[in-house]
Design a protein around this motif. Sequence first.
Motif, mmCIF file in Angstrom:
data_model
loop_
_atom_site.group_PDB
_atom_site.id
_atom_site.type_symbol
_atom_site.label_atom_id
_atom_site.label_comp_id
_atom_site.label_asym_id
_atom_site.label_seq_id
_atom_site.Cartn_x
_atom_site.Cartn_y
_atom_site.Cartn_z
ATOM 1 N N HIS B 61 24.366 -34.111 -27.702
ATOM 2 C CA HIS B 61 24.659 -34.258 -29.123
ATOM 3 C C HIS B 61 25.560 -33.101 -29.521
ATOM 4 C CE1 HIS B 61 22.912 -35.306 -33.390
ATOM 5 N NE2 HIS B 61 24.110 -35.806 -33.182
ATOM 6 N N ALA B 62 26.740 -33.388 -29.985
ATOM 7 C CA ALA B 62 27.656 -32.300 -30.325
ATOM 8 C C ALA B 62 28.694 -32.772 -31.324
ATOM 9 C CB ALA B 62 28.355 -31.783 -29.066
ATOM 10 N N ARG B 63 29.090 -31.835 -32.168
ATOM 11 C CA ARG B 63 30.207 -32.106 -33.069
ATOM 12 C C ARG B 63 31.488 -31.772 -32.316
ATOM 13 N NH1 ARG B 63 33.023 -30.168 -37.525
ATOM 14 N NH2 ARG B 63 32.432 -27.987 -37.187
ATOM 15 N N ILE B 67 40.199 -30.978 -30.307
ATOM 16 C CA ILE B 67 40.594 -31.400 -28.966
ATOM 17 C C ILE B 67 42.023 -30.942 -28.743
ATOM 18 C CG2 ILE B 67 41.019 -33.376 -27.439
ATOM 19 C CD1 ILE B 67 38.904 -34.919 -29.030
ATOM 20 N N ASP B 68 42.217 -30.112 -27.719
ATOM 21 C CA ASP B 68 43.564 -29.638 -27.404
ATOM 22 C C ASP B 68 44.012 -30.282 -26.100
ATOM 23 O OD1 ASP B 68 45.889 -28.393 -26.765
ATOM 24 O OD2 ASP B 68 45.102 -26.338 -26.840
ATOM 25 N N ALA B 69 44.937 -31.224 -26.213
ATOM 26 C CA ALA B 69 45.389 -31.961 -25.034
ATOM 27 C C ALA B 69 46.845 -31.670 -24.698
ATOM 28 C CB ALA B 69 45.181 -33.459 -25.266
ATOM 29 N N ASP B 70 47.412 -30.645 -25.313
ATOM 30 C CA ASP B 70 48.847 -30.374 -25.110
ATOM 31 C C ASP B 70 49.190 -30.150 -23.641
ATOM 32 O OD1 ASP B 70 49.196 -30.695 -27.743
ATOM 33 O OD2 ASP B 70 49.435 -28.561 -28.244
ATOM 34 N N ALA B 71 48.384 -29.313 -22.985
ATOM 35 C CA ALA B 71 48.670 -29.004 -21.577
ATOM 36 C C ALA B 71 48.543 -30.261 -20.731
ATOM 37 C CB ALA B 71 47.715 -27.916 -21.083
ATOM 38 N N ARG B 116 31.846 -36.831 -33.508
ATOM 39 C CA ARG B 116 30.538 -36.473 -32.982
ATOM 40 C C ARG B 116 30.247 -37.292 -31.730
ATOM 41 N NH1 ARG B 116 24.883 -37.712 -35.133
ATOM 42 N NH2 ARG B 116 25.920 -39.585 -35.873
ATOM 43 N N ALA B 117 29.741 -36.624 -30.697
ATOM 44 C CA ALA B 117 29.291 -37.330 -29.495
ATOM 45 C C ALA B 117 27.771 -37.380 -29.528
ATOM 46 C CB ALA B 117 29.765 -36.607 -28.244
ATOM 47 N N CYS B 118 27.216 -38.549 -29.214
ATOM 48 C CA CYS B 118 25.767 -38.727 -29.400
ATOM 49 C C CYS B 118 24.983 -38.883 -28.103
ATOM 50 C CB CYS B 118 25.506 -39.915 -30.308
ATOM 51 S SG CYS B 118 25.938 -39.564 -32.022
ATOM 52 N N TRP B 119 25.667 -38.874 -26.966
ATOM 53 C CA TRP B 119 24.943 -38.759 -25.708
ATOM 54 C C TRP B 119 25.838 -38.136 -24.660
ATOM 55 C CZ3 TRP B 119 27.207 -43.642 -26.450
ATOM 56 C CH2 TRP B 119 27.820 -44.248 -25.348
ATOM 57 N N ASP B 145 36.640 -28.352 -28.116
ATOM 58 C CA ASP B 145 35.780 -27.357 -28.736
ATOM 59 C C ASP B 145 34.583 -28.108 -29.336
ATOM 60 O OD1 ASP B 145 34.641 -25.266 -30.029
ATOM 61 O OD2 ASP B 145 36.239 -24.994 -31.520
ATOM 62 N N TYR B 146 33.427 -27.921 -28.728
ATOM 63 C CA TYR B 146 32.221 -28.616 -29.191
ATOM 64 C C TYR B 146 31.322 -27.654 -29.952
ATOM 65 C CZ TYR B 146 33.043 -32.263 -25.592
ATOM 66 O OH TYR B 146 33.556 -33.267 -24.815
#
Lengths: 293, 796
Positions: B61-63, B67-71, B116-119, B145-146
């Motif tokens: 469970h995390a907020r 998200i940095d996807a540039d690289a 938010r990720a829930c599992w 970054d969570y």
Amino acid sequence: MKAAAFAYARATSVMNALELLAAHGDRAKVLSGGQSLMPAMNLRLLSPDILVDVGGLAELRGIAVRGNLLVVGALTRHVDLLRSPEVALHASLLRDAVAHVAHPAIRNRGTIGGSLAHADPASELPACVVALGATIVVRGPAGERRIAATEFFKGIYETALSPDELLVAVEVPVAGRGATFFFQEYARRHGDYAVVGLAASAVVAAGRFSDLRLGFFAVGDRPLLAAAAGKLINASVTSALLAEAATALADELDPQEDQQASPAMRRHLATVLLRRCVAALLARSELEAGVTR
Amino acid sequence: MTVTRAPAETLSVLDRPNSYIGKTVPRPNLDRLLQGRGQYVSDLELPRMAHVVFLRSPYAHARIVAIDADAARRMSGVIAVVTGRELEAVITPWVGVLSHLKGLKSAPQHAIAVDRACWQGEAVAAIVATSRAAAEDAMEHVVVDYEELAAVTDMRTALDPATPVIHASLGDNLAFERTLDAGDVDQALSDSEVVEAEFVFGRHTGVTLEPRAVVADWNAAEARLTIYQGTQAPHMVQNIAALHLRLKEAQVRVVCKDVGGSFGIKVHIYADEMATYALSKLLRRPIKFVADRVESFNTDIHARDHRCRGRIGVRSDGTITAFEIDDLTGIGPYSMYPRTSAIEANQVVNLVGGPYVTANYRARARVVFQNKNVMCQYRAVGHPIACSITEGLVDLAASKIGMDPVEIRRRNLISDDAYPCASPSGMKFEQLSHHASLAKLLQMMDYGALRAEQAALRTRNIHRGIGFASFIEVTNPSATFYGVGGAKISSQDGVAVRLDAQGSVICQTSITEQGQGSESLTAQIVGSVLGVSMERVRVILGDTDNTPYGGGTWASRGAGIGGEAALQAAKALRQNILDVAAAILQSRPAGLDIVNNRIVNADDGAPRIELNELARIVYFRPDTLPPGIQPELMATRHFVPRQYPFAFTNGVQASWLEVDTETGFVTLLKHWVVEDCGTIINPQLVDEQIRGGVVQGLGAALFEKCIYDERGQLTNANMADYLVPMSGEMPDIEIGHVVSPTQETELGAKGAGEAGTAGAAAAVANAVNDALRPFGATITEIPLTPQVILTALGRI
């Protein structure tokens, strides 16, 4: 589940392999049968820069008897141990153990050198070489050195081998008069890593042990040569003595907790194995008392 | 086999000469599969196809702060990195509820997590690249970054006020609750001996040989999406993909060729599959997603995570007076779409006590949210839970009053002549055969001799046990299963049959094939009814453009529903052929028959005209037919059960095993099943379905469990640590049949796909307890690991 990119070199000789290892140090991994290494790479648990494939080195192959030693080349596959008449005659413990190693597809590729160098505390062959009093032969830039199996395993996946060395052979003393072996492991399914296992080598004369080496595995961070065996050597083995040895064994063990077993269960199973082993080696089923099979 | 009903007076279409019904004939697809010419989605390559991998949350469970996807975007081979927020523009979220499951609630779920990720395992970003390896390389460079949030992991405390609520909008963590009170349980229990136990079931999963796989191909020029997917329900996928991509169903084609196992795992709509469809539309190119094994464990639906208190009342004469259960299950953070995650608990309530006469039954089931992988329907949905509770309680009751487990069943199973009847939960039974099945089972296992052997071995300190499990099984579901709740999941199936110009038959069916033999049973039925040999029947399935509309293959429905549609379509075509034949032969249709690919006289069997000759005339020389004849060498029929909501089947299983009471290891020695699925179309396919089902039940009994830690991390998501049953540990499984055909169809077939799974674990658990009886240990928890058994024995 794809391995990260890596370079690959197929060694042309042991010397060439050592040069490659010297050049790349711990960024290199030796590829032998690949049965532990490749899954670890595919899971990206390991990402070596280069694989040094020793699979083509004929000088690491073969099983031979030299004097009172059975010399097993590092590239000897599990299936070869299973089928070798020399192994059956002189160190049948290895044959008995290999039947418990994974499944035929894995035994067709996995090698004794790979298994020993990998040093998984739950695997069979490290315990066997400890029980057999074998010597591990390694070669490095400075030449060859011989390491007693009991000194070789240092921890989970840790050995006395340095990154620039290659395990080349195992020397096992050939079985003498009265030599007898016992191998058993408890695994959830056949071929799984053992929950607890025992590779034992003994010399029995007149119903007594003149020697007894108990190599337990999956009971700690490396194979354990149980000191408790000493209580049973040159003694008249009674149920009481065996119980005493079992208590000593349980004290001696410091097993890990994992999904298959608590430390208490591992201690318990180790003592069950001890009783069954001694009963089998001395052919005295009454020593199994309380044991159902 | 035992047939409980006398054959009908007149021969049916199934009794025609050279019928394939009831015969073990090789599957038509066998050579293709054995020669490596199967067409699995995992192997599919399309021009310009890209591969997607999903970056999955490492937290339960995390907020998602950033998200940095540039690289990653700059890396070689990378086509796109897409977040949940970006994908929202293409695909709408969904809520997995059904209106007939009163009170069921869930929160909107996104194809890729938004905010938010829930599992642990929920996708938080998609990396699309020219190869899977390149995408995995790039994934290592996506930085998320969570902010870790408190995870709800223990179902027992999920409803406590102190436990955080996963979806604030829902108010609490209760997804669904159902209660049932039939008869007078309190009165019944007050007059009886009462035995109580808590039954605990390990969370486990289906482990298909081929993981979930999809290739989505958006063709912008046609404005059409083609989805190649290993699914059990192509039309359901078509409906849902269209709905959430804002397309018409006509703009979506779902193609499902060979599937490497499904077991209910592939009958759901998964977020990552929805994301793959959406990515294809977004990027305007074919996108492939094949779950790897770790992803499969973390995202394929789990099942069976139940804890249930059960009570049974019994009198000294063995009469069972009441059952009472209080079931709790944790389903992950969302109710699965579109079948919902309340069905399993609902089935438990429906099925407990089902084989028995007692009318007193009280139940409560609660379904709670938690931060673990989603749970939903897996082979035998709810049945193994209900059966283990019921049969466990029956054995405890027998033990309490000192009665043999067979005798207590004899005294309480619904009598074979009591049908039709209904269970206290309202399940309607057309015709079951509990007593005939039990009698046959006892004979197969030689029960008396086995008990004697058990007693003899006890004196040598060898502890073996015998365990029984009677069961009922839901098959051939009607629209009451999903349709009435508002889901666009068809309970009807259609089959189209046509005669080609050389007298061969092409058959298009809406049921699907995942290895269980749908293709074979369809060809057997069509060949038998038409009078053509099977090798002349080609079956086409798994393509929404090229088959009639229908439900697919799940809930043990393919043979019973799709098979009946095939039978009716073939009957209609047969009549059409005979009409044309009569016109050609200047005969009456009723005086003709089709046997061995030719028209013959019905009375003396004399050959009249070959089918290929008839087809030649119809297609190329219709000018030679009598005036006014317009031949119709194609027929389509659909079928849906209307009389009974489900065609219940029944059966009984027994297990014979040995427990090493020093080590806690169980050795399975033998397993027996007697099952009644009505008409048997192909005995080998039925038996192997049952064996496969038993093995999955034995896996649950002894080995399989998704092990989560207290932070919601799945700790054994690989094939080394998650123990599937292997052949070496499996006993011989002997199978017998009792045949009570359903009268609702001409075919008479009921389902057989889940019977094995329904009762296997219950039989094993009862056998282990039987073996442990001298030690006074009773275990009501599966899997029955050595650790569990040694603990119960007090050895550790």
